[in-house]
Design a protein around this motif. Structure first.
Motif, PDB file in Angstrom:
ATOM      1  N   VAL A  96      32.013 -85.138  59.868  1.00 44.46           N
ATOM      2  CA  VAL A  96      31.430 -85.632  58.622  1.00 44.46           C
ATOM      3  C   VAL A  96      32.225 -86.867  58.217  1.00 44.46           C
ATOM      4  CG1 VAL A  96      30.900 -85.115  56.222  1.00 44.46           C
ATOM      5  CG2 VAL A  96      30.750 -83.306  57.961  1.00 44.46           C
ATOM      6  N   ILE A  97      31.570 -88.038  58.256  1.00 45.33           N
ATOM      7  CA  ILE A  97      32.251 -89.317  58.070  1.00 45.33           C
ATOM      8  C   ILE A  97      32.023 -89.861  56.676  1.00 45.33           C
ATOM      9  CG2 ILE A  97      32.357 -91.717  58.837  1.00 45.33           C
ATOM     10  CD1 ILE A  97      31.516 -90.737  61.609  1.00 45.33           C
ATOM     11  N   HIS A  98      33.138 -90.172  55.997  1.00 44.34           N
ATOM     12  CA  HIS A  98      33.126 -90.865  54.710  1.00 44.34           C
ATOM     13  C   HIS A  98      33.466 -92.323  54.987  1.00 44.34           C
ATOM     14  CE1 HIS A  98      34.257 -91.232  50.290  1.00 44.34           C
ATOM     15  NE2 HIS A  98      34.852 -92.296  50.812  1.00 44.34           N
ATOM     16  N   SER A  99      32.598 -93.234  54.597  1.00 45.60           N
ATOM     17  CA  SER A  99      32.848 -94.655  54.804  1.00 45.60           C
ATOM     18  C   SER A  99      32.472 -95.425  53.554  1.00 45.60           C
ATOM     19  CB  SER A  99      32.040 -95.174  55.997  1.00 45.60           C
ATOM     20  OG  SER A  99      32.346 -96.528  56.260  1.00 45.60           O
ATOM     21  N   ARG A 100      33.463 -96.097  52.967  1.00 47.30           N
ATOM     22  CA  ARG A 100      33.205 -96.886  51.762  1.00 47.30           C
ATOM     23  C   ARG A 100      33.968 -98.198  51.827  1.00 47.30           C
ATOM     24  NH1 ARG A 100      33.805 -94.955  45.376  1.00 47.30           N
ATOM     25  NH2 ARG A 100      32.537 -96.661  44.522  1.00 47.30           N
TER      26      ARG A 100
END
Length: 266
Positions: A126-130
């Motif tokens: 599960v990738i968080h990219s901001r």
């Protein structure tokens, strides 16, 4: 049925109300939920919630904003925790350059560690990219070259290039309540350009409640509101989008037992 592929039921926002929240979700047709880990050191709390509720599953991992705090946790430790039957995903891990809570190099190191676990277990990352599109795309492309792994770009709010790169590399893309906001036409336009078989929905609850609940505490029942907007955006009926995103969920989250109606999903 609808699946909330990403929520945070361990957060204190839900203390004392989890029974009611899960009941409301099921009344809204949200039959499965994945509560997502943000600190490996607090995994016991996540696991206890997943064990308490039949249709709640969980992940294990370190959020990028906590990457410096949990720097050095080895892949072997995360790998051991994935043996629990309710652990169906890795993360959330990734890159967040919007906040300055963790050093970029620590976030990148943590992301690569989580990728290694996803590659070994076959569980989706599960990738968080901001505010990190270029670095994220580069790391994903490099790591895929070292061996494929399943993954999802969660709560998508990045640019089209990252979405297309993710799909090219075999990733899925999940949309949250952000999709429903009046000023999110760019995100809706991205959703229109992605293959239907790569789309998922989520809440990221307690954050990002969709219209018309924006500004209030989010909860898994509201996944249905986001699914309705995604259906309209992509020109499908609500029923068709609910079916499609659920099929996609079971294809990606292979460890989750499938209801009979999805037994043939490949």
């Amino acid at each position: 049925m609808i699946v909330d592929s990403h929520c945070h039921l361990d957060f204190p926002d839900f203390d004392g109300e989890r029974d009611e929240i899960i009941a409301r979700a099921r009344e809204a047709g949200v039959e499965l939920m994945v509560t997502i880990c943000t600190r490996v050191r607090k995994f016991d709390q996540i696991r206890a919630i997943a064990e308490q509720y039949d249709k709640v599953y969980c992940s294990v991992g370190t959020h990028p904003n906590n990457a410096t705090e949990e720097k050095g946790i080895p892949a072997s430790e995360i790998l051991e925790l994935t043996k629990h039957p309710k652990v169906v995903a890795i993360g959330e891990a990734g890159l967040d350059y919007f906040y300055d809570y963790a050093k970029p190099e620590d976030q990148q190191e943590g992301l690569r560690t989580h990728i290694a676990v996803a590659r070994e277990t076959g569980l989706p990352l599960v990738i968080h990219s901001r505010d990190a599109d270029a670095d994220m795309a580069a790391i994903l492309e490099e790591e895929m070259g070292n061996g494929a792994f399943p993954a999802i770009l969660h709560c998508f709010s990045s640019g089209l290039d990252l979405a297309l790169k993710g799909v090219e590399l075999g990733l899925y893309v999940s949309f949250s309540g952000i999709l429903t906001f009046k000023r999110s036409e760019e995100i809706r336009d991205i959703a229109r350009q992605l293959p239907l078989d790569r789309l998922l929905v989520e809440t990221d609850a307690p954050y990002l409640a969709p219209q018309p609940r924006r500004g209030k505490r989010n909860e898994p029942a509201y996944t249905a509101m986001t699914a309705a907007v995604l259906a309209e955006t992509c020109g499908l009926s609500y029923e068709a989008m609910a079916r499609q995103t659920s099929e996609n969920f079971f294809r990606l989250f292979k460890k989750v037992p499938r209801p009979a109606e999805f037994a043939g999903v490949i």
